[in-house]
Design an enzyme around this catalytic site. Structure first.
Site, PDB file in Angstrom:
ATOM      1  N   HIS A  36     -10.983  19.539  20.810  1.00 10.30           N
ATOM      2  CA  HIS A  36     -10.988  19.473  19.352  1.00 10.30           C
ATOM      3  C   HIS A  36     -12.439  19.360  18.934  1.00 10.30           C
ATOM      4  CE1 HIS A  36      -8.971  17.845  15.474  1.00 10.30           C
ATOM      5  NE2 HIS A  36     -10.185  18.290  15.195  1.00 10.30           N
ATOM      6  N   CYS A  61      -6.409  11.656  20.102  1.00  9.50           N
ATOM      7  CA  CYS A  61      -5.791  11.069  18.922  1.00  9.50           C
ATOM      8  C   CYS A  61      -6.547   9.809  18.490  1.00  9.50           C
ATOM      9  CB  CYS A  61      -4.328  10.721  19.204  1.00  9.50           C
ATOM     10  SG  CYS A  61      -3.469  10.010  17.777  1.00  9.50           S
ATOM     11  N   ARG A  82      -2.007  22.538  12.341  1.00  8.00           N
ATOM     12  CA  ARG A  82      -1.273  22.492  11.075  1.00  8.00           C
ATOM     13  C   ARG A  82      -0.915  23.865  10.530  1.00  8.00           C
ATOM     14  NH1 ARG A  82      -5.379  18.773   8.023  1.00  8.00           N
ATOM     15  NH2 ARG A  82      -6.710  19.529   9.710  1.00  8.00           N
ATOM     16  N   ASN A  94      -9.814  23.801  19.611  1.00  3.17           N
ATOM     17  CA  ASN A  94      -8.853  23.275  18.648  1.00  3.17           C
ATOM     18  C   ASN A  94      -9.625  22.707  17.461  1.00  3.17           C
ATOM     19  OD1 ASN A  94      -7.068  20.248  18.262  1.00  3.17           O
ATOM     20  ND2 ASN A  94      -6.309  22.213  17.578  1.00  3.17           N
ATOM     21  N   GLY A  95      -8.997  22.765  16.285  1.00  5.25           N
ATOM     22  CA  GLY A  95      -9.588  22.151  15.105  1.00  5.25           C
ATOM     23  C   GLY A  95      -9.939  23.150  14.032  1.00  5.25           C
TER      24      GLY A  95
END
Length: 339
Positions: free
Chosen positions: A176, A105, A240, A216-217
């Site tokens: 990510h 994050c 998302r 991820n991403g």
């Protein structure tokens, strides 16, 4: 290298083939309950919970979840090994199937607390945190990270980072595939602007074949997730897209990713949510706290706009209950005729 316990037969490890990312203010317990109805097998993550909040603040209510959510992982934010290990113990005692360390994050608040993506600059500290946590809990300790931050060269720092956490006993990592720019980009911009480097993540899987590596991403469809799995990655984490189009990502996941079950019908899922909603309202929840996570269930389908509008406009009114959700569902079953 630290001798590792074999977690490969645990439900969380197997379910990590497809997971829903931890997302602040989104993946709360109501969201996870909905996602579990859509997919029996996908691994679900909590919003990030900071170790100081649990250990120093005593905010144990942040660990509340429904038994139906299993397999479910707790993501922790922190950088003090002893405090993280105590927070991990609280999470394990609460019944979580996995404890995950946030090293990805990029928000200012996270940076000021010396955790999140800034930890990519301190692989030895992350390894110490992993070792301390593993010494305290029996459930698996995992890491979610970026490919690097700021001026770091990902092809240099990422292998070093993985080597360090693997030596500390971490068997499973989610990467990510974007660098995080801690200087000059907002958290939102860090989700979109730095370019994705999927190939680097695939290279890491080839170089660290003994580790379970998830990507991820930017994964926006179930087809895209399956493509990366078919290329040899152990898992894919969707963020998302799983929130805004949960049916598109999760309804067919059990069948296509895990080879189990059948495609879920979002109409049936809404009906299965009604008893949960009634129980939560009786426990003091407000309807909009639950239905805000359901707005995207019918995305792209006839009646979806009427569904969203009814819930968005009326769920926060005093006294709103399951009957409103049923009324909104009727609008999808019999969509209004455009004039």
């Amino acid at each position: 290298m630290r001798v590792s316990k074999d977690y490969t037969n645990t439900k969380a490890y197997r379910s990590a083939r497809l997971s829903v990312a931890p997302m602040m203010e989104w993946t709360d317990r109501h969201c996870r309950y909905l996602h579990r109805l859509l997919s029996h097998d996908a691994l679900l993550y909590t919003e990030m919970v900071t170790s100081p909040a649990l250990v120093r603040g005593g905010a144990l209510h942040l660990l509340d979840f429904s038994p139906q959510e299993h397999p479910v992982a707790l993501q922790l934010g922190g950088s003090a090994p002893e405090e993280l290990s105590r927070a991990a113990q609280l999470g394990a005692q609460a019944g979580y199937d996995e404890i995950n360390i946030n090293c990805g994050c990029p928000s200012d608040r996270v940076q000021s607390g010396a955790f999140g993506a800034i930890l990519m600059q301190s692989p030895d500290l992350v390894a110490e945190c992993v070792a301390e946590m593993r010494a305290r809990v029996e459930v698996e300790v995992t890491v979610k990270c970026r490919i690097g931050v700021d001026e770091q060269e990902p092809r240099e720092i990422l292998p070093l980072f993985l080597e360090k956490i693997r030596a500390a006993g971490c068997q499973r990592v989610t990467i990510h595939a974007r660098k995080a720019w801690l200087k000059g980009l907002s958290p939102k911009e860090n989700r979109d602007i730095p370019p994705l480097d999927y190939e680097l993540v695939h290279e890491m899987k080839a170089a660290f074949s003994d580790m379970h590596i998830s990507l991820n991403g930017g994964i926006a469809t179930l087809d895209a997730a399956v493509e990366h799995l078919d290329r040899g990655l152990d898992g894919v984490m969707v963020g998302r897209a799983a929130y805004h189009q949960p049916t598109d990502i999760l309804a067919a996941a059990d069948l296509r990713v895990f080879g189990t079950g059948a495609v879920r019908d979002p109409f049936e899922v809404v009906l299965e949510m009604l008893p949960y909603i009634e129980q939560q309202l009786s426990d003091g929840a407000r309807l909009h706290q639950i239905t805000r996570h359901m707005l995207g269930l019918f995305a792209g389908r006839p009646g979806a706009r009427a569904w969203r509008r009814r819930l968005s406009e009326e769920a926060n009114r005093p006294g709103s209950g399951p009957e409103l959700v049923q009324q909104a569902l009727d609008l999808v079953a019999n969509p209004p005729v455009a004039v």
